[in-house]
Design a protein around this motif. Structure first.
Motif, short mmCIF file in Angstrom:
data_model
loop_
_atom_site.label_atom_id
_atom_site.label_comp_id
_atom_site.label_asym_id
_atom_site.label_seq_id
_atom_site.Cartn_x
_atom_site.Cartn_y
_atom_site.Cartn_z
N LEU A 113 12.69 1.63 6.77
CA LEU A 113 12.65 0.60 5.72
C LEU A 113 12.78 1.20 4.33
CD1 LEU A 113 9.79 -1.80 6.86
CD2 LEU A 113 12.24 -2.12 7.07
N ALA A 114 13.30 0.38 3.42
CA ALA A 114 13.39 0.76 2.01
C ALA A 114 11.98 0.77 1.40
CB ALA A 114 14.28 -0.22 1.26
N PRO A 115 11.77 1.54 0.35
CA PRO A 115 10.44 1.61 -0.26
C PRO A 115 9.87 0.27 -0.72
CG PRO A 115 11.80 3.39 -1.07
CD PRO A 115 12.69 2.52 -0.24
N VAL A 116 10.72 -0.68 -1.10
CA VAL A 116 10.24 -1.99 -1.53
C VAL A 116 9.50 -2.69 -0.40
CG1 VAL A 116 10.98 -4.28 -2.31
CG2 VAL A 116 12.11 -2.24 -3.19
N TYR A 117 10.05 -2.63 0.80
CA TYR A 117 9.41 -3.27 1.95
C TYR A 117 8.17 -2.51 2.39
CZ TYR A 117 13.55 -6.16 2.29
OH TYR A 117 14.55 -7.06 2.02
N LYS A 118 8.24 -1.19 2.31
CA LYS A 118 7.06 -0.39 2.65
C LYS A 118 5.91 -0.71 1.71
CE LYS A 118 9.50 3.60 4.52
NZ LYS A 118 9.80 5.03 4.36
N GLU A 119 6.26 -0.88 0.43
CA GLU A 119 5.22 -1.17 -0.56
C GLU A 119 4.55 -2.52 -0.28
OE1 GLU A 119 4.42 -1.21 -5.36
OE2 GLU A 119 6.47 -0.98 -4.63
N LYS A 120 5.34 -3.53 0.12
CA LYS A 120 4.75 -4.83 0.48
C LYS A 120 3.73 -4.68 1.60
CE LYS A 120 8.60 -7.92 -0.57
NZ LYS A 120 9.60 -8.81 0.03
N LEU A 121 4.11 -3.91 2.62
CA LEU A 121 3.21 -3.70 3.76
C LEU A 121 1.95 -2.97 3.32
CD1 LEU A 121 5.86 -2.61 6.39
CD2 LEU A 121 4.67 -4.80 6.31
N LEU A 122 2.12 -1.91 2.54
CA LEU A 122 0.98 -1.12 2.11
C LEU A 122 0.06 -1.90 1.16
CD1 LEU A 122 2.70 2.33 1.62
CD2 LEU A 122 1.19 1.63 3.48
N ARG A 123 0.65 -2.72 0.28
CA ARG A 123 -0.16 -3.54 -0.62
C ARG A 123 -1.03 -4.53 0.16
NH1 ARG A 123 -0.82 -0.89 -5.07
NH2 ARG A 123 1.13 -0.30 -6.01
N GLU A 124 -0.44 -5.13 1.18
CA GLU A 124 -1.22 -6.07 1.99
C GLU A 124 -2.37 -5.35 2.68
OE1 GLU A 124 -1.05 -8.80 5.95
OE2 GLU A 124 0.85 -8.25 5.03
N LEU A 125 -2.10 -4.18 3.23
CA LEU A 125 -3.17 -3.42 3.89
C LEU A 125 -4.24 -3.00 2.89
CD1 LEU A 125 -1.05 -1.24 6.33
CD2 LEU A 125 -2.48 -3.21 6.89
N ASP A 126 -3.81 -2.69 1.67
CA ASP A 126 -4.79 -2.33 0.64
C ASP A 126 -5.65 -3.53 0.27
OD1 ASP A 126 -6.04 -0.64 -1.29
OD2 ASP A 126 -4.87 -1.64 -2.83
N ASN A 127 -5.03 -4.70 0.15
CA ASN A 127 -5.81 -5.90 -0.18
C ASN A 127 -6.81 -6.23 0.91
OD1 ASN A 127 -4.42 -6.22 -2.55
ND2 ASN A 127 -2.95 -7.67 -1.70
N LYS A 128 -6.43 -5.96 2.15
CA LYS A 128 -7.30 -6.28 3.28
C LYS A 128 -8.38 -5.23 3.51
CE LYS A 128 -5.62 -8.86 6.97
NZ LYS A 128 -4.75 -9.01 8.12
N TYR A 129 -8.00 -3.95 3.43
CA TYR A 129 -8.92 -2.87 3.81
C TYR A 129 -9.27 -1.91 2.67
CZ TYR A 129 -7.46 -4.49 8.39
OH TYR A 129 -7.17 -5.28 9.47
N ALA A 130 -8.73 -2.10 1.50
CA ALA A 130 -8.98 -1.27 0.32
C ALA A 130 -8.73 0.22 0.60
CB ALA A 130 -10.39 -1.49 -0.19
N PHE A 132 -6.37 2.17 -0.64
CA PHE A 132 -5.99 2.97 -1.80
C PHE A 132 -7.11 3.08 -2.80
CE2 PHE A 132 -1.78 1.19 -0.49
CZ PHE A 132 -1.38 2.34 0.14
N THR A 133 -7.87 2.03 -2.96
CA THR A 133 -8.96 2.09 -3.93
C THR A 133 -10.05 3.06 -3.49
OG1 THR A 133 -9.93 0.14 -2.88
CG2 THR A 133 -8.61 -0.23 -4.86
N LYS A 134 -10.25 3.21 -2.20
CA LYS A 134 -11.23 4.17 -1.71
C LYS A 134 -10.80 5.61 -2.02
CE LYS A 134 -12.94 1.43 2.16
NZ LYS A 134 -12.94 1.28 3.62
N ARG A 135 -9.51 5.84 -2.00
CA ARG A 135 -8.99 7.20 -2.27
C ARG A 135 -8.47 7.35 -3.68
NH1 ARG A 135 -6.72 9.45 3.25
NH2 ARG A 135 -8.09 8.31 4.61
#
Length: 141
Positions: A113-130, A132-135
Protein backbone atom coordinates in the motif's frame (compact mmCIF):
# COMPACT_ATOMS: atom_id res chain seq x y z
CA UNK A 1 -16.62 -56.53 35.29
CA UNK A 2 -15.67 -55.54 31.73
CA UNK A 3 -13.03 -52.91 31.10
CA UNK A 4 -12.22 -51.14 27.89
CA UNK A 5 -8.64 -52.08 26.95
CA UNK A 6 -7.86 -48.74 25.33
CA UNK A 7 -9.41 -46.30 27.76
CA UNK A 8 -9.21 -48.51 30.84
CA UNK A 9 -12.73 -47.65 31.99
CA UNK A 10 -15.79 -49.67 32.97
CA UNK A 11 -18.72 -49.93 30.64
CA UNK A 12 -22.09 -51.64 30.54
CA UNK A 13 -22.10 -52.06 34.30
CA UNK A 14 -24.88 -49.61 35.04
CA UNK A 15 -22.52 -47.39 36.97
CA UNK A 16 -22.25 -43.87 35.69
CA UNK A 17 -18.99 -42.09 36.26
CA UNK A 18 -18.98 -38.35 35.85
CA UNK A 19 -16.84 -35.44 36.77
CA UNK A 20 -18.22 -32.38 38.49
CA UNK A 21 -17.19 -29.20 36.73
CA UNK A 22 -16.82 -25.91 38.49
CA UNK A 23 -18.64 -22.74 37.54
CA UNK A 24 -18.20 -21.74 33.91
CA UNK A 25 -18.19 -18.10 32.94
CA UNK A 26 -17.85 -16.41 29.59
CA UNK A 27 -15.77 -13.28 29.43
CA UNK A 28 -17.46 -10.59 27.31
CA UNK A 29 -14.35 -9.83 25.25
CA UNK A 30 -14.35 -13.43 24.01
CA UNK A 31 -18.09 -13.75 23.55
CA UNK A 32 -19.58 -13.27 20.13
CA UNK A 33 -19.63 -9.67 18.98
CA UNK A 34 -22.37 -7.17 18.81
CA UNK A 35 -25.21 -8.01 16.40
CA UNK A 36 -24.83 -4.58 14.81
CA UNK A 37 -21.14 -5.26 14.09
CA UNK A 38 -21.98 -8.65 12.64
CA UNK A 39 -24.60 -7.03 10.40
CA UNK A 40 -22.08 -4.42 9.20
CA UNK A 41 -19.46 -7.09 8.51
CA UNK A 42 -21.94 -9.15 6.50
CA UNK A 43 -23.08 -6.07 4.57
CA UNK A 44 -19.44 -5.18 3.82
CA UNK A 45 -18.78 -8.68 2.49
CA UNK A 46 -21.89 -8.46 0.30
CA UNK A 47 -20.80 -5.04 -1.03
CA UNK A 48 -17.34 -6.37 -1.84
CA UNK A 49 -18.84 -9.35 -3.64
CA UNK A 50 -21.11 -7.09 -5.73
CA UNK A 51 -18.16 -4.87 -6.63
CA UNK A 52 -16.11 -7.93 -7.52
CA UNK A 53 -18.84 -9.36 -9.78
CA UNK A 54 -19.02 -6.09 -11.74
CA UNK A 55 -15.27 -5.47 -11.84
CA UNK A 56 -12.62 -6.20 -14.43
CA UNK A 57 -11.03 -8.59 -11.92
CA UNK A 58 -13.96 -11.01 -11.89
CA UNK A 59 -12.92 -12.84 -15.02
CA UNK A 60 -9.29 -13.17 -13.92
CA UNK A 61 -9.86 -14.14 -10.29
CA UNK A 62 -13.29 -15.77 -10.08
CA UNK A 63 -11.90 -19.31 -10.15
CA UNK A 64 -8.46 -18.71 -8.71
CA UNK A 65 -8.05 -15.77 -6.36
CA UNK A 66 -4.27 -16.07 -6.32
CA UNK A 67 -3.36 -12.44 -6.92
CA UNK A 68 0.10 -11.53 -8.21
CA UNK A 69 1.99 -9.25 -5.87
CA UNK A 70 2.17 -6.57 -8.57
CA UNK A 71 -1.65 -6.23 -8.62
CA UNK A 72 -2.36 -6.40 -4.89
CA UNK A 73 -2.33 -2.65 -4.29
CA UNK A 74 -4.28 -1.91 -7.48
CA UNK A 75 -7.06 -4.27 -6.40
CA UNK A 76 -7.17 -2.75 -2.91
CA UNK A 77 -7.42 0.79 -4.33
CA UNK A 78 -10.20 -0.30 -6.68
CA UNK A 79 -12.29 -1.84 -3.89
CA UNK A 80 -11.58 1.04 -1.51
CA UNK A 81 -12.74 3.56 -4.11
CA UNK A 82 -15.92 1.63 -4.94
CA UNK A 83 -16.98 0.82 -1.38
CA UNK A 84 -19.52 3.29 -0.03
CA UNK A 85 -18.23 5.74 2.53
CA UNK A 86 -19.87 5.22 5.90
CA UNK A 87 -19.10 5.84 9.52
CA UNK A 88 -19.74 2.19 10.40
CA UNK A 89 -16.99 0.89 8.11
CA UNK A 90 -13.54 1.86 9.30
CA UNK A 91 -10.36 1.70 7.20
CA UNK A 92 -9.20 -1.34 9.19
CA UNK A 93 -12.53 -3.11 8.54
CA UNK A 94 -12.14 -2.43 4.81
CA UNK A 95 -8.53 -3.60 4.86
CA UNK A 96 -9.41 -6.88 6.57
CA UNK A 97 -12.50 -7.54 4.43
CA UNK A 98 -10.69 -6.93 1.13
CA UNK A 99 -7.67 -9.00 2.16
CA UNK A 100 -9.85 -11.92 3.26
CA UNK A 101 -12.11 -11.77 0.22
CA UNK A 102 -9.21 -11.81 -2.23
CA UNK A 103 -7.17 -14.26 -0.08
CA UNK A 104 -4.29 -11.83 0.27
CA UNK A 105 -1.97 -11.97 3.25
CA UNK A 106 -2.35 -8.92 5.52
CA UNK A 107 1.40 -8.43 5.54
CA UNK A 108 1.72 -8.53 1.76
CA UNK A 109 -1.20 -6.14 1.29
CA UNK A 110 0.08 -3.70 3.90
CA UNK A 111 3.58 -3.69 2.42
CA UNK A 112 2.23 -2.91 -1.05
CA UNK A 113 0.00 0.00 0.00
CA UNK A 114 0.90 3.65 -0.52
CA UNK A 115 1.83 5.61 2.63
CA UNK A 116 -1.49 7.51 2.55
CA UNK A 117 -3.45 4.29 3.06
CA UNK A 118 -0.99 2.99 5.64
CA UNK A 119 -1.38 6.21 7.57
CA UNK A 120 -5.19 5.86 7.63
CA UNK A 121 -4.83 2.37 9.09
CA UNK A 122 -2.24 3.43 11.64
CA UNK A 123 -4.23 6.51 12.70
CA UNK A 124 -7.29 4.37 13.37
CA UNK A 125 -5.24 1.94 15.44
CA UNK A 126 -3.76 4.87 17.34
CA UNK A 127 -7.21 6.29 18.06
CA UNK A 128 -8.36 2.91 19.31
CA UNK A 129 -5.28 1.71 21.21
CA UNK A 130 -3.09 4.84 21.62
CA UNK A 131 -0.06 3.05 20.20
CA UNK A 132 1.74 6.24 19.17
CA UNK A 133 0.95 8.39 22.16
CA UNK A 134 2.36 5.74 24.49
CA UNK A 135 5.65 5.82 22.58
CA UNK A 136 5.51 9.56 21.92
CA UNK A 137 5.56 9.17 18.14
CA UNK A 138 4.30 12.23 16.25
CA UNK A 139 5.36 11.65 12.67
CA UNK A 140 4.51 8.44 10.83
CA UNK A 141 6.19 8.78 7.47
Amino acid sequence: MKEDKIFNNRFNTGEVEYEVFGKISIKPEFASGDAYDEYNDKKLQEDIYEIFINSKYHEDYSKNKKVPKSEVAEIYYYFDEKLPESTEITPVDKFIAIAEFMSISYEVLYNELAPVYKEKLLRELDNKYAIFTKRKIKRLF
